[in-house]
Write a protein that holds these residues in place. Structure first.
Motif, PDB file in Angstrom:
ATOM      1  N   ASN A  40       0.896  -1.354  -0.300  1.00 36.87           N
ATOM      2  CA  ASN A  40       0.310  -0.290   0.356  1.00 36.87           C
ATOM      3  C   ASN A  40       1.147   1.196   0.148  1.00 36.87           C
ATOM      4  OD1 ASN A  40      -3.007  -1.668  -0.427  1.00 36.87           O
ATOM      5  ND2 ASN A  40      -2.365  -1.338   2.474  1.00 36.87           N
ATOM      6  N   ASP A  41       1.983   1.523   0.666  1.00 38.60           N
ATOM      7  CA  ASP A  41       3.333   2.472   0.947  1.00 38.60           C
ATOM      8  C   ASP A  41       3.579   2.254  -0.646  1.00 38.60           C
ATOM      9  OD1 ASP A  41       2.662   2.521   3.495  1.00 38.60           O
ATOM     10  OD2 ASP A  41       3.982   1.342   3.614  1.00 38.60           O
ATOM     11  N   LYS A  42       4.059   1.120  -1.520  1.00 41.09           N
ATOM     12  CA  LYS A  42       4.274   1.427  -2.418  1.00 41.09           C
ATOM     13  C   LYS A  42       3.251   2.133  -3.851  1.00 41.09           C
ATOM     14  CE  LYS A  42       6.901  -1.362  -6.383  1.00 41.09           C
ATOM     15  NZ  LYS A  42       6.847  -2.615  -6.507  1.00 41.09           N
ATOM     16  N   LYS A  43       1.684   1.552  -3.163  1.00 38.68           N
ATOM     17  CA  LYS A  43       1.013   1.879  -4.072  1.00 38.68           C
ATOM     18  C   LYS A  43       0.655   3.619  -4.550  1.00 38.68           C
ATOM     19  CE  LYS A  43      -1.629  -2.019  -4.131  1.00 38.68           C
ATOM     20  NZ  LYS A  43      -2.518  -3.236  -4.532  1.00 38.68           N
ATOM     21  N   ILE A  44       1.113   4.313  -2.774  1.00 34.41           N
ATOM     22  CA  ILE A  44       0.439   5.114  -2.542  1.00 34.41           C
ATOM     23  C   ILE A  44       1.875   6.112  -3.690  1.00 34.41           C
ATOM     24  CG2 ILE A  44       0.652   7.328  -1.075  1.00 34.41           C
ATOM     25  CD1 ILE A  44      -0.638   5.053   0.945  1.00 34.41           C
ATOM     26  N   ALA A  45       3.158   5.796  -3.064  1.00 40.17           N
ATOM     27  CA  ALA A  45       4.111   6.570  -4.247  1.00 40.17           C
ATOM     28  C   ALA A  45       4.063   6.367  -5.822  1.00 40.17           C
ATOM     29  CB  ALA A  45       5.402   6.093  -3.503  1.00 40.17           C
ATOM     30  N   LEU A  46       3.559   5.267  -5.958  1.00 38.33           N
ATOM     31  CA  LEU A  46       2.734   4.839  -7.296  1.00 38.33           C
ATOM     32  C   LEU A  46       2.002   6.174  -7.720  1.00 38.33           C
ATOM     33  CD1 LEU A  46       4.157   3.350 -10.031  1.00 38.33           C
ATOM     34  CD2 LEU A  46       2.343   2.091  -9.668  1.00 38.33           C
ATOM     35  N   PHE A  47       1.401   6.373  -6.960  1.00 40.98           N
ATOM     36  CA  PHE A  47       0.183   7.504  -7.782  1.00 40.98           C
ATOM     37  C   PHE A  47       0.170   8.286  -7.843  1.00 40.98           C
ATOM     38  CE2 PHE A  47      -3.309   3.929  -5.566  1.00 40.98           C
ATOM     39  CZ  PHE A  47      -3.649   3.078  -7.260  1.00 40.98           C
ATOM     40  N   ALA A  48       1.375   8.762  -6.864  1.00 39.29           N
ATOM     41  CA  ALA A  48       1.204  10.549  -6.458  1.00 39.29           C
ATOM     42  C   ALA A  48       2.918  10.133  -8.275  1.00 39.29           C
ATOM     43  CB  ALA A  48       2.282  10.370  -5.371  1.00 39.29           C
ATOM     44  N   LEU A  49       3.672   9.323  -8.084  1.00 36.16           N
ATOM     45  CA  LEU A  49       4.723   9.414  -9.560  1.00 36.16           C
ATOM     46  C   LEU A  49       3.476   9.363 -10.477  1.00 36.16           C
ATOM     47  CD1 LEU A  49       7.637   9.096 -10.130  1.00 36.16           C
ATOM     48  CD2 LEU A  49       6.655   6.834 -10.580  1.00 36.16           C
ATOM     49  N   ALA A  50       2.536   8.941 -10.862  1.00 40.18           N
ATOM     50  CA  ALA A  50       1.735   8.420 -11.968  1.00 40.18           C
ATOM     51  C   ALA A  50       0.787  10.564 -12.441  1.00 40.18           C
ATOM     52  CB  ALA A  50       0.866   8.087 -11.738  1.00 40.18           C
ATOM     53  N   ALA A  51       0.390  10.680 -11.118  1.00 41.35           N
ATOM     54  CA  ALA A  51       0.182  11.829 -11.661  1.00 41.35           C
ATOM     55  C   ALA A  51       1.034  12.713 -11.968  1.00 41.35           C
ATOM     56  CB  ALA A  51      -0.529  12.284  -9.925  1.00 41.35           C
ATOM     57  N   ILE A  52       2.149  12.991 -10.730  1.00 42.29           N
ATOM     58  CA  ILE A  52       2.688  14.437 -11.439  1.00 42.29           C
ATOM     59  C   ILE A  52       3.098  14.273 -12.881  1.00 42.29           C
ATOM     60  CG2 ILE A  52       4.964  13.246 -10.909  1.00 42.29           C
ATOM     61  CD1 ILE A  52       3.572  16.822  -9.456  1.00 42.29           C
ATOM     62  N   HIS A  53       4.027  12.536 -13.300  1.00 37.59           N
ATOM     63  CA  HIS A  53       4.144  12.600 -14.604  1.00 37.59           C
ATOM     64  C   HIS A  53       2.735  13.628 -15.492  1.00 37.59           C
ATOM     65  CE1 HIS A  53       7.509  10.552 -12.895  1.00 37.59           C
ATOM     66  NE2 HIS A  53       8.270  10.518 -14.110  1.00 37.59           N
ATOM     67  N   THR A  54       1.731  13.191 -16.070  1.00 37.53           N
ATOM     68  CA  THR A  54       0.433  13.394 -16.139  1.00 37.53           C
ATOM     69  C   THR A  54       0.430  14.850 -16.054  1.00 37.53           C
ATOM     70  OG1 THR A  54      -0.725  10.988 -15.786  1.00 37.53           O
ATOM     71  CG2 THR A  54      -1.976  13.634 -16.456  1.00 37.53           C
ATOM     72  N   GLN A  55       0.695  14.851 -14.765  1.00 38.87           N
ATOM     73  CA  GLN A  55       0.192  17.028 -15.418  1.00 38.87           C
ATOM     74  C   GLN A  55       1.586  17.331 -16.269  1.00 38.87           C
ATOM     75  OE1 GLN A  55      -1.622  19.276 -14.303  1.00 38.87           O
ATOM     76  NE2 GLN A  55      -1.069  20.939 -13.379  1.00 38.87           N
ATOM     77  N   LEU A  56       3.244  16.293 -15.502  1.00 37.31           N
ATOM     78  CA  LEU A  56       3.867  17.314 -17.161  1.00 37.31           C
ATOM     79  C   LEU A  56       3.349  17.039 -18.077  1.00 37.31           C
ATOM     80  CD1 LEU A  56       7.289  17.776 -17.585  1.00 37.31           C
ATOM     81  CD2 LEU A  56       7.576  15.588 -16.688  1.00 37.31           C
ATOM     82  N   LEU A  57       3.229  15.698 -18.644  1.00 38.19           N
ATOM     83  CA  LEU A  57       3.040  15.732 -20.054  1.00 38.19           C
ATOM     84  C   LEU A  57       1.610  16.776 -20.483  1.00 38.19           C
ATOM     85  CD1 LEU A  57       2.821  14.207 -22.732  1.00 38.19           C
ATOM     86  CD2 LEU A  57       0.797  12.377 -21.658  1.00 38.19           C
ATOM     87  N   ILE A  58       0.607  17.354 -19.742  1.00 42.99           N
ATOM     88  CA  ILE A  58      -0.479  18.332 -19.618  1.00 42.99           C
ATOM     89  C   ILE A  58       0.383  19.649 -19.479  1.00 42.99           C
ATOM     90  CG2 ILE A  58      -2.216  19.825 -19.202  1.00 42.99           C
ATOM     91  CD1 ILE A  58      -3.106  16.768 -17.831  1.00 42.99           C
TER      92      ILE A  58
END
Length: 141
Positions: A40-58
């Motif tokens: 679950n800790d890994k998933k939290i960090a991964l979701f944050a990573l995915a969200a911030i990379h999506t923000q970068l792409l946009i």
């Protein structure tokens, strides 16, 4: 078209910011409470990573289609234009790079303490850099 992408970039920033704050707080709690690093800790960090990379792409798309982005790079005397065309993208890119490095480094670590510490440092520094160059006057409009 520009307005839609810009609104998406603004809206998604709230999601990315929230997930990044959750990841940093979670890693600090894990570090100071000396708990075990779980999936679950890994998933939290991964979701944050995915969200911030999506923000970068946009953000990259907005940067190249916006009149306030790449097109205004030559107007560095105007503080507002300098923020949107240089400071905001550059600091966020550095912050996202630190977050990505934190994600990559955690994979090689074996102890829970070292994983939480890595996320706390890299995600935390990335968050601070991102917060330092958010155009706050437009965040609540």
């Amino acid at each position: 078209m520009y307005e839609i992408i810009q609104k998406l970039h603004s809206w998604w920033a709230y999601v990315a910011f929230l997930l990044l704050v959750i990841a940093v707080v979670n890693s600090l709690i894990g570090l100071f409470s000396k708990k075990e690093f779980t999936p679950n800790d890994k998933k939290i960090a991964l979701f944050a990573l995915a969200a911030i990379h999506t923000q970068l792409l946009i953000g990259v798309i907005v940067y190249f289609v916006s009149p306030l982005g790449f097109a205004s790079l030559g107007q560095m005397k105007d503080a507002a234009l300098r923020l949107t065309s240089l400071e905001h993208p550059l600091m966020n890119l550095i912050g996202i790079t630190l977050i990505t490095i934190g994600w990559m480094k955690h994979k090689k670590l074996t102890t829970s303490k070292s994983k939480f510490k890595t996320f706390s440092i890299y995600y935390g520094l990335g968050l601070v850099l991102i917060l330092s160059k958010i155009p706050w006057e437009s965040w609540f409009n």
